[in-house]
Scaffold this motif. Structure first.
Motif, PDB file in Angstrom:
ATOM      1  N   ASN A  14       4.771  28.342  42.107  1.00  0.00           N
ATOM      2  CA  ASN A  14       5.429  28.387  43.413  1.00  0.00           C
ATOM      3  C   ASN A  14       4.466  28.101  44.563  1.00  0.00           C
ATOM      4  O   ASN A  14       4.899  27.834  45.673  1.00  0.00           O
ATOM      5  CB  ASN A  14       6.115  29.735  43.629  1.00  0.00           C
ATOM      6  N   GLU A  15       3.179  28.118  44.311  1.00  0.00           N
ATOM      7  CA  GLU A  15       2.191  27.866  45.355  1.00  0.00           C
ATOM      8  C   GLU A  15       1.729  26.414  45.397  1.00  0.00           C
ATOM      9  O   GLU A  15       0.915  26.048  46.235  1.00  0.00           O
ATOM     10  CB  GLU A  15       0.996  28.804  45.167  1.00  0.00           C
ATOM     11  N   ALA A  16       2.250  25.591  44.490  1.00  0.00           N
ATOM     12  CA  ALA A  16       1.875  24.176  44.458  1.00  0.00           C
ATOM     13  C   ALA A  16       2.433  23.459  45.695  1.00  0.00           C
ATOM     14  O   ALA A  16       3.469  23.853  46.238  1.00  0.00           O
ATOM     15  CB  ALA A  16       2.412  23.524  43.186  1.00  0.00           C
ATOM     16  N   PRO A  17       1.769  22.393  46.169  1.00  0.00           N
ATOM     17  CA  PRO A  17       2.262  21.657  47.339  1.00  0.00           C
ATOM     18  C   PRO A  17       3.699  21.158  47.189  1.00  0.00           C
ATOM     19  O   PRO A  17       4.472  21.217  48.120  1.00  0.00           O
ATOM     20  CB  PRO A  17       1.282  20.487  47.470  1.00  0.00           C
ATOM     21  N   PHE A  18       4.075  20.666  46.033  1.00  0.00           N
ATOM     22  CA  PHE A  18       5.437  20.213  45.765  1.00  0.00           C
ATOM     23  C   PHE A  18       5.991  21.081  44.637  1.00  0.00           C
ATOM     24  O   PHE A  18       6.173  20.617  43.508  1.00  0.00           O
ATOM     25  CB  PHE A  18       5.454  18.729  45.399  1.00  0.00           C
ATOM     26  N   ALA A  19       6.250  22.341  44.960  1.00  0.00           N
ATOM     27  CA  ALA A  19       6.583  23.345  43.948  1.00  0.00           C
ATOM     28  C   ALA A  19       7.794  22.976  43.102  1.00  0.00           C
ATOM     29  O   ALA A  19       7.792  23.213  41.889  1.00  0.00           O
ATOM     30  CB  ALA A  19       6.803  24.699  44.619  1.00  0.00           C
ATOM     31  N   GLU A  20       8.829  22.390  43.704  1.00  0.00           N
ATOM     32  CA  GLU A  20      10.018  22.022  42.926  1.00  0.00           C
ATOM     33  C   GLU A  20       9.674  20.973  41.879  1.00  0.00           C
ATOM     34  O   GLU A  20      10.063  21.073  40.717  1.00  0.00           O
ATOM     35  CB  GLU A  20      11.150  21.491  43.828  1.00  0.00           C
ATOM     36  N   MET A  21       8.919  19.975  42.278  1.00  0.00           N
ATOM     37  CA  MET A  21       8.536  18.905  41.363  1.00  0.00           C
ATOM     38  C   MET A  21       7.620  19.444  40.262  1.00  0.00           C
ATOM     39  O   MET A  21       7.791  19.115  39.086  1.00  0.00           O
ATOM     40  CB  MET A  21       7.833  17.779  42.134  1.00  0.00           C
ATOM     41  N   VAL A  22       6.674  20.285  40.623  1.00  0.00           N
ATOM     42  CA  VAL A  22       5.756  20.859  39.650  1.00  0.00           C
ATOM     43  C   VAL A  22       6.521  21.729  38.647  1.00  0.00           C
ATOM     44  O   VAL A  22       6.266  21.678  37.445  1.00  0.00           O
ATOM     45  CB  VAL A  22       4.645  21.674  40.362  1.00  0.00           C
ATOM     46  N   THR A  23       7.485  22.490  39.133  1.00  0.00           N
ATOM     47  CA  THR A  23       8.290  23.332  38.247  1.00  0.00           C
ATOM     48  C   THR A  23       9.094  22.473  37.278  1.00  0.00           C
ATOM     49  O   THR A  23       9.150  22.766  36.080  1.00  0.00           O
ATOM     50  CB  THR A  23       9.213  24.256  39.065  1.00  0.00           C
ATOM     51  N   ASP A  24       9.705  21.413  37.774  1.00  0.00           N
ATOM     52  CA  ASP A  24      10.457  20.504  36.903  1.00  0.00           C
ATOM     53  C   ASP A  24       9.557  19.894  35.830  1.00  0.00           C
ATOM     54  O   ASP A  24       9.941  19.800  34.662  1.00  0.00           O
ATOM     55  CB  ASP A  24      11.115  19.388  37.726  1.00  0.00           C
ATOM     56  N   GLU A  25       8.359  19.482  36.220  1.00  0.00           N
ATOM     57  CA  GLU A  25       7.426  18.891  35.263  1.00  0.00           C
ATOM     58  C   GLU A  25       6.950  19.925  34.247  1.00  0.00           C
ATOM     59  O   GLU A  25       6.792  19.624  33.062  1.00  0.00           O
ATOM     60  CB  GLU A  25       6.245  18.266  35.994  1.00  0.00           C
ATOM     61  N   ALA A  26       6.743  21.159  34.691  1.00  0.00           N
ATOM     62  CA  ALA A  26       6.332  22.225  33.775  1.00  0.00           C
ATOM     63  C   ALA A  26       7.438  22.515  32.761  1.00  0.00           C
ATOM     64  O   ALA A  26       7.164  22.738  31.574  1.00  0.00           O
ATOM     65  CB  ALA A  26       5.983  23.486  34.560  1.00  0.00           C
ATOM     66  N   LEU A  27       8.684  22.482  33.199  1.00  0.00           N
ATOM     67  CA  LEU A  27       9.803  22.701  32.279  1.00  0.00           C
ATOM     68  C   LEU A  27       9.915  21.550  31.285  1.00  0.00           C
ATOM     69  O   LEU A  27      10.254  21.764  30.113  1.00  0.00           O
ATOM     70  CB  LEU A  27      11.099  22.895  33.055  1.00  0.00           C
ATOM     71  N   GLU A  28       9.609  20.352  31.718  1.00  0.00           N
ATOM     72  CA  GLU A  28       9.597  19.212  30.791  1.00  0.00           C
ATOM     73  C   GLU A  28       8.505  19.402  29.741  1.00  0.00           C
ATOM     74  O   GLU A  28       8.697  19.084  28.567  1.00  0.00           O
ATOM     75  CB  GLU A  28       9.394  17.896  31.559  1.00  0.00           C
ATOM     76  N   LEU A  29       7.369  19.929  30.164  1.00  0.00           N
ATOM     77  CA  LEU A  29       6.284  20.224  29.227  1.00  0.00           C
ATOM     78  C   LEU A  29       6.729  21.245  28.182  1.00  0.00           C
ATOM     79  O   LEU A  29       6.406  21.123  26.999  1.00  0.00           O
ATOM     80  CB  LEU A  29       5.055  20.732  29.988  1.00  0.00           C
ATOM     81  N   ILE A  30       7.504  22.240  28.595  1.00  0.00           N
ATOM     82  CA  ILE A  30       8.024  23.232  27.656  1.00  0.00           C
ATOM     83  C   ILE A  30       8.930  22.561  26.635  1.00  0.00           C
ATOM     84  O   ILE A  30       8.868  22.864  25.439  1.00  0.00           O
ATOM     85  CB  ILE A  30       8.770  24.362  28.400  1.00  0.00           C
ATOM     86  N   ALA A  31       9.763  21.624  27.080  1.00  0.00           N
ATOM     87  CA  ALA A  31      10.655  20.914  26.163  1.00  0.00           C
ATOM     88  C   ALA A  31       9.861  20.142  25.113  1.00  0.00           C
ATOM     89  O   ALA A  31      10.203  20.148  23.927  1.00  0.00           O
ATOM     90  CB  ALA A  31      11.576  19.973  26.944  1.00  0.00           C
ATOM     91  N   VAL A  32       8.777  19.505  25.525  1.00  0.00           N
ATOM     92  CA  VAL A  32       7.937  18.760  24.584  1.00  0.00           C
ATOM     93  C   VAL A  32       7.207  19.730  23.648  1.00  0.00           C
ATOM     94  O   VAL A  32       7.167  19.540  22.428  1.00  0.00           O
ATOM     95  CB  VAL A  32       6.930  17.864  25.335  1.00  0.00           C
ATOM     96  N   ALA A  33       6.652  20.802  24.205  1.00  0.00           N
ATOM     97  CA  ALA A  33       5.894  21.778  23.402  1.00  0.00           C
ATOM     98  C   ALA A  33       6.774  22.477  22.369  1.00  0.00           C
ATOM     99  O   ALA A  33       6.280  22.920  21.333  1.00  0.00           O
ATOM    100  CB  ALA A  33       5.228  22.804  24.319  1.00  0.00           C
ATOM    101  N   ALA A  34       8.080  22.549  22.633  1.00  0.00           N
ATOM    102  CA  ALA A  34       9.000  23.198  21.686  1.00  0.00           C
ATOM    103  C   ALA A  34       9.000  22.495  20.332  1.00  0.00           C
ATOM    104  O   ALA A  34       9.342  23.102  19.316  1.00  0.00           O
ATOM    105  CB  ALA A  34      10.407  23.242  22.267  1.00  0.00           C
ATOM    106  N   CYS A  35       8.575  21.245  20.292  1.00  0.00           N
ATOM    107  CA  CYS A  35       8.506  20.490  19.038  1.00  0.00           C
ATOM    108  C   CYS A  35       7.285  20.874  18.197  1.00  0.00           C
ATOM    109  O   CYS A  35       7.185  20.476  17.043  1.00  0.00           O
ATOM    110  CB  CYS A  35       8.448  18.994  19.330  1.00  0.00           C
ATOM    111  N   TYR A  36       6.376  21.625  18.780  1.00  0.00           N
ATOM    112  CA  TYR A  36       5.119  21.964  18.113  1.00  0.00           C
ATOM    113  C   TYR A  36       4.960  23.482  18.086  1.00  0.00           C
ATOM    114  O   TYR A  36       4.583  24.083  19.098  1.00  0.00           O
ATOM    115  CB  TYR A  36       3.938  21.315  18.854  1.00  0.00           C
TER     116      TYR A  36
END
Length: 159
Positions: A14-36
């Protein structure tokens, strides 16, 4: 290597300059990591940020948290209805200085004992030998655990 794991901790989204975008990208990372199964991702944010972030979604926009729910750790609340699921959060309140010292010593007292097939990690250095800024950081339960993992075979002094 067999038995190795990767834990990614993304802190203060939430402290990132573009927090919404960073959160969306972090959630995408979770989706990828779920495969491993050997890879886990922890997102750290203020709980109120989740409400603000969800409020910014459009009326027809599907919640990314709901899409990813099968791969998220969710604490079930007593009496929670199946249709009304709580947010995927685990609230960790900071320790007092005394509590942090006690938990640190408990890690050391139980070091090497297995829990769920994994040995408890612990730094061998005494709490009193850690410098004050390190002791203050270790009032965060997640930081304390990660510190014990990182320095499990050393008597580091936290410098």
């Amino acid at each position: 290597m067999e038995g190795r794991r990767l834990l990614l901790v993304l802190d203060a989204l939430n402290e990132a300059p573009f927090a919404e975008m960073v959160t969306d990208e972090a959630l995408e990372l979770i989706a990828v990591a779920a495969c491993y199964p050997w890879c886990k991702v922890i997102l750290s944010t203020r709980q109120e940020w989740l409400s603000l972030w969800a409020g910014k979604m459009g009326a027809q926009e599907k919640s990314r948290l709901e899409e990813l729910r099968p791969w998220l750790y969710v604490v079930e609340q007593p009496g929670e209805h199946m249709q009304q699921k709580g947010p995927p959060v685990l609230t960790l309140e900071p320790f007092s200085a005394e509590q942090a010292a006690e938990v640190y010593r408990r890690y050391q007292a139980h070091a090497g004992h297995p829990i769920d097939g994994k040995r408890i990690p612990a730094c061998r250095g005494a709490w009193e030998t850690l410098i004050k800024p390190t002791r203050e950081l270790l009032t965060n339960p997640l930081y304390l655990h990660l510190f014990m993992e990182a320095f499990r075979r050393s008597g580091r002094r936290g410098r």
